[in-house]
Design a protein around this motif. Structure first.
Motif, PDB file in Angstrom:
ATOM      1  N   TYR A 137       0.816  -1.222   0.000  1.00 45.31           N
ATOM      2  CA  TYR A 137       0.000   0.000   0.000  1.00 45.31           C
ATOM      3  C   TYR A 137       0.846   1.267   0.000  1.00 45.31           C
ATOM      4  N   ARG A 138       2.138   1.125  -0.284  1.00 39.79           N
ATOM      5  CA  ARG A 138       3.050   2.268  -0.171  1.00 39.79           C
ATOM      6  C   ARG A 138       2.639   3.434  -1.067  1.00 39.79           C
ATOM      7  N   ASN A 139       2.022   3.171  -2.210  1.00 40.91           N
ATOM      8  CA  ASN A 139       1.633   4.239  -3.140  1.00 40.91           C
ATOM      9  C   ASN A 139       0.159   4.611  -3.029  1.00 40.91           C
ATOM     10  N   CYS A 140      -0.525   4.073  -2.015  1.00 49.32           N
ATOM     11  CA  CYS A 140      -1.931   4.410  -1.794  1.00 49.32           C
ATOM     12  C   CYS A 140      -2.043   5.707  -0.988  1.00 49.32           C
ATOM     13  N   TYR A 141      -3.192   6.348  -1.100  1.00 49.16           N
ATOM     14  CA  TYR A 141      -3.477   7.548  -0.320  1.00 49.16           C
ATOM     15  C   TYR A 141      -4.349   7.173   0.875  1.00 49.16           C
ATOM     16  N   PRO A 142      -4.318   7.980   1.939  1.00 49.47           N
ATOM     17  CA  PRO A 142      -5.056   7.626   3.151  1.00 49.47           C
ATOM     18  C   PRO A 142      -6.518   7.271   2.942  1.00 49.47           C
ATOM     19  N   HIS A 143      -7.201   7.959   2.007  1.00 51.49           N
ATOM     20  CA  HIS A 143      -8.624   7.668   1.816  1.00 51.49           C
ATOM     21  C   HIS A 143      -8.867   6.275   1.228  1.00 51.49           C
ATOM     22  N   GLU A 144      -7.806   5.643   0.753  1.00 54.23           N
ATOM     23  CA  GLU A 144      -7.915   4.297   0.201  1.00 54.23           C
ATOM     24  C   GLU A 144      -7.657   3.219   1.253  1.00 54.23           C
ATOM     25  N   LEU A 145      -7.345   3.626   2.476  1.00 55.96           N
ATOM     26  CA  LEU A 145      -6.984   2.697   3.542  1.00 55.96           C
ATOM     27  C   LEU A 145      -8.135   2.506   4.525  1.00 55.96           C
ATOM     28  N   SER A 146      -8.151   1.362   5.175  1.00 56.62           N
ATOM     29  CA  SER A 146      -9.085   1.130   6.272  1.00 56.62           C
ATOM     30  C   SER A 146      -8.584   1.880   7.505  1.00 56.62           C
ATOM     31  N   GLY A 147      -9.433   1.963   8.527  1.00 55.43           N
ATOM     32  CA  GLY A 147      -9.033   2.643   9.756  1.00 55.43           C
ATOM     33  C   GLY A 147      -7.808   2.005  10.391  1.00 55.43           C
ATOM     34  N   GLY A 148      -7.752   0.678  10.365  1.00 55.02           N
ATOM     35  CA  GLY A 148      -6.616  -0.030  10.937  1.00 55.02           C
ATOM     36  C   GLY A 148      -5.329   0.235  10.179  1.00 55.02           C
ATOM     37  N   MET A 149      -5.406   0.292   8.849  1.00 49.04           N
ATOM     38  CA  MET A 149      -4.222   0.558   8.039  1.00 49.04           C
ATOM     39  C   MET A 149      -3.741   1.997   8.230  1.00 49.04           C
ATOM     40  N   ARG A 150      -4.666   2.919   8.381  1.00 49.79           N
ATOM     41  CA  ARG A 150      -4.280   4.312   8.655  1.00 49.79           C
ATOM     42  C   ARG A 150      -3.511   4.398   9.973  1.00 49.79           C
ATOM     43  N   GLN A 151      -3.994   3.641  10.967  1.00 48.01           N
ATOM     44  CA  GLN A 151      -3.329   3.661  12.270  1.00 48.01           C
ATOM     45  C   GLN A 151      -1.944   3.033  12.179  1.00 48.01           C
ATOM     46  N   ARG A 152      -1.811   1.982  11.384  1.00 51.41           N
ATOM     47  CA  ARG A 152      -0.501   1.358  11.201  1.00 51.41           C
ATOM     48  C   ARG A 152       0.464   2.324  10.517  1.00 51.41           C
ATOM     49  N   CYS A 153      -0.057   3.118   9.583  1.00 44.55           N
ATOM     50  CA  CYS A 153       0.773   4.116   8.892  1.00 44.55           C
ATOM     51  C   CYS A 153       1.264   5.170   9.884  1.00 44.55           C
ATOM     52  N   ALA A 154       0.375   5.614  10.769  1.00 41.24           N
ATOM     53  CA  ALA A 154       0.769   6.597  11.783  1.00 41.24           C
ATOM     54  C   ALA A 154       1.802   6.014  12.738  1.00 41.24           C
ATOM     55  N   PHE A 155       1.660   4.733  13.064  1.00 34.30           N
ATOM     56  CA  PHE A 155       2.614   4.031  13.921  1.00 34.30           C
ATOM     57  C   PHE A 155       3.985   3.994  13.256  1.00 34.30           C
ATOM     58  N   ALA A 156       4.018   3.674  11.954  1.00 36.56           N
ATOM     59  CA  ALA A 156       5.280   3.630  11.207  1.00 36.56           C
ATOM     60  C   ALA A 156       5.928   5.008  11.150  1.00 36.56           C
ATOM     61  N   ARG A 157       5.119   6.031  10.978  1.00 37.16           N
ATOM     62  CA  ARG A 157       5.637   7.406  10.907  1.00 37.16           C
ATOM     63  C   ARG A 157       6.290   7.817  12.226  1.00 37.16           C
ATOM     64  N   ALA A 158       5.748   7.343  13.339  1.00 39.35           N
ATOM     65  CA  ALA A 158       6.317   7.682  14.646  1.00 39.35           C
ATOM     66  C   ALA A 158       7.694   7.069  14.850  1.00 39.35           C
ATOM     67  N   PHE A 159       7.968   5.960  14.169  1.00 41.78           N
ATOM     68  CA  PHE A 159       9.210   5.217  14.355  1.00 41.78           C
ATOM     69  C   PHE A 159      10.290   5.541  13.332  1.00 41.78           C
TER      70      PHE A 159
END
Length: 270
Positions: A137-159
């Motif tokens: 999903y690296r080239n997807c935009y946030p609106h294309e993600l589920s709530g769980g995937m959005r949260q995982r993206c935010a988790f990755a950004r923090a690290f």
């Protein structure tokens, strides 16, 4: 005792509302040492997220003092870019940039702090994508993600920028049980291997006992610190079946009882 990363002294937080002043936090005192993993728990609306924002310098206490490595962050001039780059923050709301891809969202801290020359951007991004299962999903935009995937993206950004300190506000709250446990165990390994300091808000007793060394329990609003519970379960035992661990069972009963105490009891304790 190690070096104190955070020290809160008589911290109170109030907000002006149309209906008057709302008291959010009351007389908070505690410290977090370097390399500690601390979880914060309490009833809904008790100020857990506000407490995390105080640590992250995005909130200023109404009274009292928040110290970050000995510097009073209530005085904005004392908060430097070098201090902020030590923080990795994932709040309950993912706050993703809707116009950026998953990959670009994750790389945001690297760009903000000008770390392109210090970090292998591609390598670190790939590592975070793999950790959170977002490679496809690296080239997807946030609106294309589920709530769980959005949260995982935010988790990755923090690290991604390898911060020394992690402030996490229910980072696994929107995830399914299996993914939640996988990422929780990975977080535990990262904390142990890299010596990071972690302060994490959670509503899950099992999660708090799996991850933390100490649990801070807040009362209902206005939140005040009513209990500190040491989680003396050895690191190695946390990867086994904790449901059969006597220490875990005892701590689980104690923490469940404490978190669900009625406000009247909390007032008596105070």
């Amino acid at each position: 005792m190690g070096t104190s990363v955070f020290k809160l002294e008589n911290v109170c937080l109030e907000k002006k509302q149309k209906t008057g002043i709302t008291h959010i936090l009351s007389d908070i005192n505690f410290s977090v040492d370097e390399g500690e993993f601390v979880c914060v728990m309490g009833p809904t609306g008790c100020g857990k997220s506000s407490l995390l924002r105080l640590l992250g310098t995005t909130e200023i206490p109404t009274s009292g003092r928040v110290n970050f490595f000995g510097k009073n962050t209530s005085e904005k001039k004392s908060v430097s870019s070098d201090m902020l780059r030590q923080l990795g923050i994932a709040f309950q709301s993912d706050n993703l940039f809707e116009w950026k891809t998953v990959e670009k969202n994750i790389q945001t801290p690297i760009n903000i702090f000008g770390l392109k020359k210090e970090i292998d951007v591609t390598g670190q991004t790939n590592k975070m994508l793999e950790l959170t299962g977002l490679e496809k999903y690296r080239n997807c935009y946030p609106h294309e993600l589920s709530g769980g995937m959005r949260q995982r993206c935010a988790f990755a950004r923090a690290f991604v920028h390898n911060p020394k300190i992690l402030l996490l506000d229910q980072p696994f709250g929107a995830l399914d049980a299996i993914t939640r446990k996988i990422l929780g165990i990975e977080l535990l390994k990262i904390w142990k291997e890299q010596g990071k300091t972690v302060v994490m808000v959670t509503n899950s007793v099992p999660e708090a006992l799996l991850l933390s060394q100490r649990v801070l329990v807040l009362s209902s609003a206005p939140g005040s610190l009513v209990r500190e519970i040491a989680v003396d379960i050895p690191y190695e035992e946390r990867f086994a079946e904790l449901g059969e661990n006597k220490k875990y069972i005892g701590l689980s009963d104690e923490l469940n009882s404490c978190v669900h105490e009625k406000r009247t009891f909390v007032q008596e304790v105070k």
